[in-house]
Design an enzyme around this catalytic site. Sequence first.
Site, mmCIF file in Angstrom:
data_model
loop_
_atom_site.group_PDB
_atom_site.id
_atom_site.type_symbol
_atom_site.label_atom_id
_atom_site.label_comp_id
_atom_site.label_asym_id
_atom_site.label_seq_id
_atom_site.Cartn_x
_atom_site.Cartn_y
_atom_site.Cartn_z
ATOM 1 N N CYS A 14 0.821 -1.213 0.000
ATOM 2 C CA CYS A 14 0.000 0.000 0.000
ATOM 3 C C CYS A 14 0.858 1.268 0.000
ATOM 4 C CB CYS A 14 -1.000 -0.054 1.148
ATOM 5 S SG CYS A 14 -2.432 1.007 0.855
ATOM 6 N N ARG A 40 -11.779 6.926 -2.289
ATOM 7 C CA ARG A 40 -10.994 5.864 -1.644
ATOM 8 C C ARG A 40 -11.440 4.515 -2.185
ATOM 9 N NH1 ARG A 40 -7.650 7.461 2.202
ATOM 10 N NH2 ARG A 40 -7.082 5.403 2.958
ATOM 11 N N HIS A 94 -3.869 -5.631 2.008
ATOM 12 C CA HIS A 94 -3.665 -5.931 3.426
ATOM 13 C C HIS A 94 -4.362 -7.257 3.723
ATOM 14 C CE1 HIS A 94 -2.311 -1.792 4.196
ATOM 15 N NE2 HIS A 94 -3.295 -1.398 3.419
HETATM 16 N N1 GLN Z 1 -1.792 6.907 2.166
HETATM 17 C C1 GLN Z 1 -2.009 6.005 1.114
HETATM 18 C C2 GLN Z 1 -3.359 6.137 0.428
HETATM 19 O O1 GLN Z 1 -4.359 6.438 1.049
HETATM 20 C C3 GLN Z 1 -1.760 4.587 1.572
HETATM 21 C C4 GLN Z 1 -2.840 4.029 2.458
HETATM 22 C C5 GLN Z 1 -2.460 2.702 3.082
HETATM 23 O O2 GLN Z 1 -1.277 2.368 3.137
HETATM 24 N N2 GLN Z 1 -3.442 1.966 3.620
HETATM 25 O O3 GLN Z 1 -3.387 5.934 -0.762
#
Ligand code: GLN
Length: 238
Positions: free
Chosen positions: A94, A128, A192
């Site tokens: 990520c 998101r 994840h």
């Molecule tokens: N900050 C990054 C995003 O939102 C990574 C998020 C994460 O590692 N869960 O894209």
Amino acid sequence: MSNDKVSIALVLPDLLGTYGDFGNAVVLEKRMTWRGIPAEIVTVNFGEPVPDSCDIYVVGGGEDTAQTLAVRHLRDHPGMQRAAARGAVVLGVCAGIQIFGESFTRADQVTHPGLGLLDSTSHAGGSRAIGEVVATPADGLFEGLLTGFENHQGRTVLGPSARPLAHVKVGTGNDGSVEGAVQGRILCTYLHGPVLPRNPQLADLLIEWATGTKPAPLELEAVTRLRTERAKAAGVPA
Ligand code: GLN
């Protein structure tokens, strides 16, 4: 191996460790020691130098501010980049895929330099990406489906030197089409779970890269149960 054990650097878990991503290092260690391959985890926290002698480096996820701090620290202490240049195995999850690239543009539209390990750029998407992901490994890299969950705003575009880790069936990954990246022994994913407990075939691929030997089969009933349950949650047969 740099000494008599395969050393796994758990890099900045105090900054990049959302959703128990440290579990990726634990799975690598356990899947080796259970097969009689000596292995150890070397934890590198924020403020500490990064050794260049480890065999595997594991970097987890984190929010934009944490990943910006992390990339500064890793540029100031380039042990992981030196290790990658000599062929060490590097897993980025990520925020990991974003900071390994040439640059990342955060949700506040500020662009930061990455570590330049991966031919990619990342930028904040309009929404998101949250939920279960199911993807088909690219180029027969490993057997079975890649599964995990994602929670990120960033989107990643790969350049010609990087290839996708997998092709998305459910979820978003890098861009709704491809998931993750592979460039030499650098392997990245948005997933994840953590990703390695959920995908032991991927853990074993990294172990094979690090040791030079395909590890013996290791079936764990709890993993089979977990994969079946999560595949059902994603609406895909296991
Ligand atoms: N900050 C990054 C995003 O939102 C990574 C998020 C994460 O590692 N869960 O894209």
